[in-house]
Design a protein around this motif. Structure first.
Motif, PDB file in Angstrom:
ATOM      1  N   UNK A 130       0.870  -1.180   0.000  1.00  0.00           N
ATOM      2  CA  UNK A 130       0.000   0.000   0.000  1.00  0.00           C
ATOM      3  C   UNK A 130       0.907   1.230   0.000  1.00  0.00           C
ATOM      4  N   UNK A 131       0.343   2.351  -0.361  1.00  0.00           N
ATOM      5  CA  UNK A 131       1.121   3.591  -0.407  1.00  0.00           C
ATOM      6  C   UNK A 131       1.709   3.909   0.968  1.00  0.00           C
ATOM      7  N   UNK A 132       0.845   3.730   1.984  1.00  0.00           N
ATOM      8  CA  UNK A 132       1.266   4.016   3.362  1.00  0.00           C
ATOM      9  C   UNK A 132       2.457   3.139   3.770  1.00  0.00           C
ATOM     10  N   UNK A 133       2.379   1.858   3.422  1.00  0.00           N
ATOM     11  CA  UNK A 133       3.444   0.923   3.798  1.00  0.00           C
ATOM     12  C   UNK A 133       4.720   1.222   2.997  1.00  0.00           C
TER      13      UNK A 133
ATOM     14  N   UNK B 228       0.189  -6.052   0.988  1.00  0.00           N
ATOM     15  CA  UNK B 228       0.844  -5.700   2.249  1.00  0.00           C
ATOM     16  C   UNK B 228       0.343  -4.298   2.573  1.00  0.00           C
ATOM     17  N   UNK B 229      -0.694  -4.236   3.388  1.00  0.00           N
ATOM     18  CA  UNK B 229      -1.391  -2.966   3.618  1.00  0.00           C
ATOM     19  C   UNK B 229      -2.595  -2.896   2.699  1.00  0.00           C
ATOM     20  N   UNK B 230      -3.744  -2.602   3.284  1.00  0.00           N
ATOM     21  CA  UNK B 230      -4.985  -2.551   2.505  1.00  0.00           C
ATOM     22  C   UNK B 230      -5.561  -1.145   2.568  1.00  0.00           C
ATOM     23  N   UNK B 231      -6.199  -0.717   1.464  1.00  0.00           N
ATOM     24  CA  UNK B 231      -6.914   0.552   1.549  1.00  0.00           C
ATOM     25  C   UNK B 231      -8.332   0.291   2.054  1.00  0.00           C
ATOM     26  N   UNK B 232      -9.099   1.350   2.252  1.00  0.00           N
ATOM     27  CA  UNK B 232     -10.443   1.234   2.846  1.00  0.00           C
ATOM     28  C   UNK B 232     -11.354   0.309   2.057  1.00  0.00           C
TER      29      UNK B 232
END
Ligand code: PSU
Ligand code: MN
Length: 306
Positions: free
Chosen positions: A8-11, A68-72
């Motif tokens: 994910x972008x955050x990860x 690895x990390x999911x969005x809403x």
């Protein structure tokens, strides 16, 4: 990065700036809790980790991609969908190759966390040796994953649907340290006691981080289990919950439930037999684990040299 993984972008940003990251499993969302509590809890747990100063990475497989990390939207899809699979280690290659979607269990999540370089993973309870496991061989793949994959797992022990004594014996055989966080007793998920001792007590987050780092510095591969008991005020009465667990196991036997259906069946049965009491306890212990996991990830991050 492995070609089957999507960050994910955050990860991705967190990895670039070397922030502490905490992996989260998704079978708890797809098979462990009902909608909408599953979605609310997943979001709250992520927020707790952010508030502590770490970055959450919920792991799942969506249409063959390991996320690895999911969005809403992805979280919502998993929480609402009735036909996503439950993927342990053995299911990973098939689910990916067939481009299916699945919640990942502790075993699969540990492995995917390892593939992406994440070292701390928070869950509610791990799978283990089921009661009668010496006869049925029903031993969760989570235990073998703990034996070989370099990820530290924070949990509230394991449910008494399992044989906790055999589960601890198995972990000992495979060299997995079981560390009680401020407790001498291995917690039993809904309750703080099981009558069984952990190997060692850690009284601070720094101590936990040092143990984790030392294990891997020594070249001792495999996981570490950090057992964090449910907060007193949310714990269920031992006799009450054990009676319900026994009833649920009896029904599973009568219905001849087998293989990977066993754990979801029991979780669901216990939840319905307790009204929402067991679900509420489950939610609180996961949040409690998220707070501790984030703190450990932050401490470990300080110890690791990049
Ligand atoms: N224990 C719980 N809640 C859960 C699980 C276990 O209290 O949701 C899930 C986890 O994803 C764990 C999996 O990895 O069940 C274990 O399944 P099995 O026993 O089939 O290995
Ligand atoms: Mn099993």
């Amino acid at each position: 990065m492995n070609k089957y993984l999507d960050l994910s972008l955050e990860v991705k940003k967190a990895m670039e700036s070397k922030m502490p990251i905490v992996a989260l499993e998704s079978t708890i969302i797809t098979h462990g809790m009902p909608y909408p509590e599953n979605l609310e809890t997943a979001e709250e747990v992520e927020d707790i980790i952010r508030k502590e100063g770490a970055i959450p990475a919920t792991i799942a497989i969506i249409e063959g991609r390991i996320k690895i990390g999911l969005n809403k939207e992805e979280l919502k899809f998993l929480a609402e969908s009735k036909n996503v699979l439950k993927a342990g280690r053995k299911d990973l290659p098939v689910v990916v190759a067939k481009e299916l979607s699945a919640g990942t269990t502790v075993s699969a999540t540990m492995f995917c966390a390892y593939l992406s370089g994440i070292k701390i993973f928070v869950t509610g309870g791990i799978g283990g040796v089921h009661r009668g496991g010496e006869r049925t061989f029903d031993i969760s793949a989570d235990l073998q994953e703990l034996a070989k994959t370099d990820v530290a797992v924070v949990c509230a022990g394991a449910k008494a649907i399992l044989d906790l004594r055999l589960t601890l014996e198995y972990l000992e055989t495979y060299g997995v340290p079981v560390i009680g966080f401020r407790t001498e007793e291995f917690p039993a998920f809904y309750t703080r006691e099981s009558g069984l001792k952990v190997d060692y007590v850690a009284n601070s987050v720094e101590e936990v981080a040092r143990i984790i780092k030392t294990k891997w510095d020594l070249g001792l591969h495999g996981g570490i289990l950090i057992a964090n008991p449910i907060p007193e005020e949310h714990a269920l009465d031992k006799d009450y919950i054990n009676k319900i667990i026994n009833d649920a196991i009896k029904e599973a036997e009568e219905l001849d439930i087998k293989g990977k259906e066993v754990t979801p069946f029991l979780l669901n049965k216990i939840s319905s037999l307790t009204g929402k009491k067991s679900l509420m306890a489950n939610i609180e212990l996961v949040k409690n684990n998220a707070r501790l996991g984030a703190k450990i990830a932050i401490e470990l991050n300080k110890l690791l040299e990049y």
